[in-house]
Design a protein around this motif. Structure first.
Motif, PDB file in Angstrom:
ATOM      1  N   SER A 111      50.753  26.222  32.347  1.00  0.00           N
ATOM      2  CA  SER A 111      51.195  25.389  33.476  1.00  0.00           C
ATOM      3  C   SER A 111      51.530  26.196  34.722  1.00  0.00           C
ATOM      4  CB  SER A 111      52.391  24.537  33.069  1.00  0.00           C
ATOM      5  OG  SER A 111      53.463  25.372  32.678  1.00  0.00           O
ATOM      6  N   ASP A 112      51.835  27.479  34.570  1.00  0.00           N
ATOM      7  CA  ASP A 112      52.179  28.289  35.735  1.00  0.00           C
ATOM      8  C   ASP A 112      50.975  28.994  36.366  1.00  0.00           C
ATOM      9  OD1 ASP A 112      51.750  30.134  33.708  1.00  0.00           O
ATOM     10  OD2 ASP A 112      53.513  31.350  34.199  1.00  0.00           O
ATOM     11  N   ALA A 113      49.767  28.756  35.836  1.00  0.00           N
ATOM     12  CA  ALA A 113      48.566  29.385  36.409  1.00  0.00           C
ATOM     13  C   ALA A 113      48.332  28.811  37.809  1.00  0.00           C
ATOM     14  CB  ALA A 113      47.363  29.132  35.518  1.00  0.00           C
ATOM     15  N   ASP A 114      48.187  29.690  38.786  1.00  0.00           N
ATOM     16  CA  ASP A 114      47.994  29.219  40.159  1.00  0.00           C
ATOM     17  C   ASP A 114      46.596  29.472  40.706  1.00  0.00           C
ATOM     18  OD1 ASP A 114      48.206  31.962  40.393  1.00  0.00           O
ATOM     19  OD2 ASP A 114      49.584  31.918  42.092  1.00  0.00           O
ATOM     20  N   ARG A 115      45.769  30.174  39.928  1.00  0.00           N
ATOM     21  CA  ARG A 115      44.391  30.405  40.367  1.00  0.00           C
ATOM     22  C   ARG A 115      43.534  30.748  39.146  1.00  0.00           C
ATOM     23  NH1 ARG A 115      46.997  35.073  43.302  1.00  0.00           N
ATOM     24  NH2 ARG A 115      47.125  36.609  41.657  1.00  0.00           N
ATOM     25  N   LEU A 116      42.251  30.561  39.335  1.00  0.00           N
ATOM     26  CA  LEU A 116      41.272  30.845  38.294  1.00  0.00           C
ATOM     27  C   LEU A 116      40.132  31.619  38.925  1.00  0.00           C
ATOM     28  CD1 LEU A 116      40.261  30.363  35.357  1.00  0.00           C
ATOM     29  CD2 LEU A 116      39.196  28.246  36.211  1.00  0.00           C
ATOM     30  N   TYR A 117      39.737  32.692  38.264  1.00  0.00           N
ATOM     31  CA  TYR A 117      38.620  33.511  38.727  1.00  0.00           C
ATOM     32  C   TYR A 117      37.378  33.197  37.906  1.00  0.00           C
ATOM     33  CZ  TYR A 117      41.804  36.368  41.465  1.00  0.00           C
ATOM     34  OH  TYR A 117      42.716  36.794  42.401  1.00  0.00           O
ATOM     35  N   ILE A 118      36.239  33.456  38.512  1.00  0.00           N
ATOM     36  CA  ILE A 118      34.960  33.333  37.827  1.00  0.00           C
ATOM     37  C   ILE A 118      34.069  34.431  38.384  1.00  0.00           C
ATOM     38  CG2 ILE A 118      33.867  31.716  39.434  1.00  0.00           C
ATOM     39  CD1 ILE A 118      33.036  30.146  36.807  1.00  0.00           C
ATOM     40  N   GLU A 119      33.170  34.941  37.549  1.00  0.00           N
ATOM     41  CA  GLU A 119      32.298  36.006  38.031  1.00  0.00           C
ATOM     42  C   GLU A 119      30.855  35.689  37.706  1.00  0.00           C
ATOM     43  OE1 GLU A 119      30.954  38.437  35.511  1.00  0.00           O
ATOM     44  OE2 GLU A 119      31.827  37.180  33.961  1.00  0.00           O
ATOM     45  N   HIS A 120      29.967  36.217  38.533  1.00  0.00           N
ATOM     46  CA  HIS A 120      28.532  36.053  38.302  1.00  0.00           C
ATOM     47  C   HIS A 120      27.797  37.206  38.975  1.00  0.00           C
ATOM     48  CE1 HIS A 120      27.524  34.635  42.412  1.00  0.00           C
ATOM     49  NE2 HIS A 120      28.730  34.080  42.381  1.00  0.00           N
ATOM     50  N   ILE A 141      33.120  41.692  45.760  1.00  0.00           N
ATOM     51  CA  ILE A 141      31.854  41.996  45.103  1.00  0.00           C
ATOM     52  C   ILE A 141      31.937  43.431  44.599  1.00  0.00           C
ATOM     53  CG2 ILE A 141      29.353  42.228  45.356  1.00  0.00           C
ATOM     54  CD1 ILE A 141      29.528  40.117  47.591  1.00  0.00           C
ATOM     55  N   GLU A 142      31.707  43.595  43.302  1.00  0.00           N
ATOM     56  CA  GLU A 142      31.726  44.925  42.693  1.00  0.00           C
ATOM     57  C   GLU A 142      30.285  45.385  42.509  1.00  0.00           C
ATOM     58  OE1 GLU A 142      33.856  44.460  39.018  1.00  0.00           O
ATOM     59  OE2 GLU A 142      35.774  44.209  40.043  1.00  0.00           O
ATOM     60  N   PRO A 143      29.929  46.535  43.075  1.00  0.00           N
ATOM     61  CA  PRO A 143      28.564  47.022  42.896  1.00  0.00           C
ATOM     62  C   PRO A 143      28.301  47.388  41.434  1.00  0.00           C
ATOM     63  CG  PRO A 143      29.876  48.545  44.232  1.00  0.00           C
ATOM     64  CD  PRO A 143      30.752  47.397  43.882  1.00  0.00           C
ATOM     65  N   SER A 144      27.054  47.301  41.057  1.00  0.00           N
ATOM     66  CA  SER A 144      26.657  47.640  39.694  1.00  0.00           C
ATOM     67  C   SER A 144      26.599  49.155  39.518  1.00  0.00           C
ATOM     68  CB  SER A 144      25.278  47.053  39.395  1.00  0.00           C
ATOM     69  OG  SER A 144      24.763  47.559  38.193  1.00  0.00           O
ATOM     70  N   ALA A 145      27.001  49.622  38.363  1.00  0.00           N
ATOM     71  CA  ALA A 145      26.888  51.047  38.038  1.00  0.00           C
ATOM     72  C   ALA A 145      25.429  51.483  38.001  1.00  0.00           C
ATOM     73  CB  ALA A 145      27.570  51.336  36.700  1.00  0.00           C
ATOM     74  N   SER A 146      24.524  50.516  37.786  1.00  0.00           N
ATOM     75  CA  SER A 146      23.096  50.837  37.731  1.00  0.00           C
ATOM     76  C   SER A 146      22.520  51.114  39.116  1.00  0.00           C
ATOM     77  CB  SER A 146      22.324  49.680  37.092  1.00  0.00           C
ATOM     78  OG  SER A 146      22.247  48.586  37.983  1.00  0.00           O
ATOM     79  N   GLY A 152      25.159  43.593  40.782  1.00  0.00           N
ATOM     80  CA  GLY A 152      26.541  43.610  41.227  1.00  0.00           C
ATOM     81  C   GLY A 152      27.233  42.338  40.760  1.00  0.00           C
ATOM     82  N   VAL A 153      28.553  42.375  40.686  1.00  0.00           N
ATOM     83  CA  VAL A 153      29.308  41.223  40.195  1.00  0.00           C
ATOM     84  C   VAL A 153      30.109  40.614  41.342  1.00  0.00           C
ATOM     85  CG1 VAL A 153      31.097  40.446  38.587  1.00  0.00           C
ATOM     86  CG2 VAL A 153      29.415  42.160  37.864  1.00  0.00           C
ATOM     87  N   VAL A 154      29.878  39.327  41.572  1.00  0.00           N
ATOM     88  CA  VAL A 154      30.635  38.558  42.555  1.00  0.00           C
ATOM     89  C   VAL A 154      31.825  37.948  41.832  1.00  0.00           C
ATOM     90  CG1 VAL A 154      30.607  36.639  44.178  1.00  0.00           C
ATOM     91  CG2 VAL A 154      28.535  38.004  43.835  1.00  0.00           C
ATOM     92  N   TRP A 155      33.020  38.238  42.306  1.00  0.00           N
ATOM     93  CA  TRP A 155      34.241  37.627  41.786  1.00  0.00           C
ATOM     94  C   TRP A 155      34.657  36.537  42.765  1.00  0.00           C
ATOM     95  CZ3 TRP A 155      36.528  38.315  37.159  1.00  0.00           C
ATOM     96  CH2 TRP A 155      36.074  39.399  36.402  1.00  0.00           C
ATOM     97  N   ARG A 156      34.837  35.332  42.241  1.00  0.00           N
ATOM     98  CA  ARG A 156      35.263  34.188  43.028  1.00  0.00           C
ATOM     99  C   ARG A 156      36.604  33.700  42.494  1.00  0.00           C
ATOM    100  NH1 ARG A 156      31.142  31.654  46.022  1.00  0.00           N
ATOM    101  NH2 ARG A 156      29.143  32.701  45.763  1.00  0.00           N
ATOM    102  N   VAL A 157      37.351  33.036  43.356  1.00  0.00           N
ATOM    103  CA  VAL A 157      38.661  32.512  42.962  1.00  0.00           C
ATOM    104  C   VAL A 157      38.804  31.075  43.433  1.00  0.00           C
ATOM    105  CG1 VAL A 157      39.837  33.384  45.034  1.00  0.00           C
ATOM    106  CG2 VAL A 157      41.143  32.999  42.912  1.00  0.00           C
ATOM    107  N   ARG A 158      39.478  30.303  42.629  1.00  0.00           N
ATOM    108  CA  ARG A 158      39.825  28.910  42.998  1.00  0.00           C
ATOM    109  C   ARG A 158      41.323  28.760  42.843  1.00  0.00           C
ATOM    110  NH1 ARG A 158      37.380  23.535  40.052  1.00  0.00           N
ATOM    111  NH2 ARG A 158      39.111  22.148  40.558  1.00  0.00           N
ATOM    112  N   ARG A 159      41.955  28.368  43.922  1.00  0.00           N
ATOM    113  CA  ARG A 159      43.398  28.107  43.890  1.00  0.00           C
ATOM    114  C   ARG A 159      43.623  26.779  43.155  1.00  0.00           C
ATOM    115  NH1 ARG A 159      45.135  33.052  45.119  1.00  0.00           N
ATOM    116  NH2 ARG A 159      44.041  33.812  46.930  1.00  0.00           N
ATOM    117  N   LEU A 160      44.615  26.745  42.319  1.00  0.00           N
ATOM    118  CA  LEU A 160      44.925  25.553  41.540  1.00  0.00           C
ATOM    119  C   LEU A 160      46.126  24.847  42.111  1.00  0.00           C
ATOM    120  CD1 LEU A 160      44.474  27.154  38.017  1.00  0.00           C
ATOM    121  CD2 LEU A 160      42.765  25.914  39.353  1.00  0.00           C
ATOM    122  N   ALA A 161      46.110  23.523  42.091  1.00  0.00           N
ATOM    123  CA  ALA A 161      47.237  22.740  42.638  1.00  0.00           C
ATOM    124  C   ALA A 161      48.400  22.761  41.680  1.00  0.00           C
ATOM    125  CB  ALA A 161      46.786  21.303  42.884  1.00  0.00           C
TER     126      ALA A 161
END
Length: 161
Positions: A111-120, A141-146, A152-161
């Motif tokens: 119940s105290d979570a205020d945001r959620l991340y997702i990566e692709h 955005i984190e570049p790929s080690a390759s 590369g990995v895109v990190w996204r966030v969604r603020r939760l109500a």
């Protein structure tokens, strides 16, 4: 359509693993190459990994007629809540399953979570557009080690109500 969350079915992990084996390689091979796509399945869609996540109540599954058509899995990265898997069978896309998977994952956060991340992966523009529609904004955005920009990995966030 039937929905499962977490520990509801002890054998649920088998269907989830099979879903990953069937759908992950053809989805990711054009984006990151066949070997990297196969590595995704070996690392993240195996019985130990999926079994642990199911046992911890971190997986939500959509099924039709006993067949898995969508999978969502959350976890933690440090203090952050993260969606690590969100997949819908291509034959079942555009039916609202993806947003319902996200809603189910959010509904099981503390119940105290205020945001959620997702990566692709950067190369996965379809996922990026979907996550934007679902209220996730680019955090970093984190570049790929390759060195391959598409991996590369895109990190996204969604603020939760």
């Amino acid at each position: 359509m039937r929905w499962w969350f977490g520990k509801r079915s002890a054998g649920m992990w088998r269907g989830v693993c099979g879903f990953g084996v069937e759908h992950v390689p053809p989805h990711y091979a054009p984006l990151i190459g066949a070997e990297a796509a196969a590595e995704q399945v070996r690392r993240w869609w195996n019985a130990a990994e999926i079994g642990r996540a199911v046992a911890e109540g971190l997986v939500v599954v959509a099924e039709v007629g006993g067949v898995v058509v969508g999978v969502g899995q959350r976890g933690r990265r440090g203090d952050e809540h993260v969606v690590y898997k969100l997949y819908v069978d291509p034959g079942f896309r555009s039916r609202g399953i993806g947003p319902r998977l996200i809603d189910a994952l959010i509904g099981h956060l503390p119940s105290d979570a205020d945001r959620l991340y997702i990566e692709h992966f950067v190369g996965n523009g379809r996922a990026g557009a979907f996550y934007e529609r679902e209220g996730f904004t680019v955090d970093r955005i984190e570049p790929s080690a390759s060195g391959d920009p598409a991996r590369g990995v895109v990190w996204r966030v969604r603020r939760l109500a």
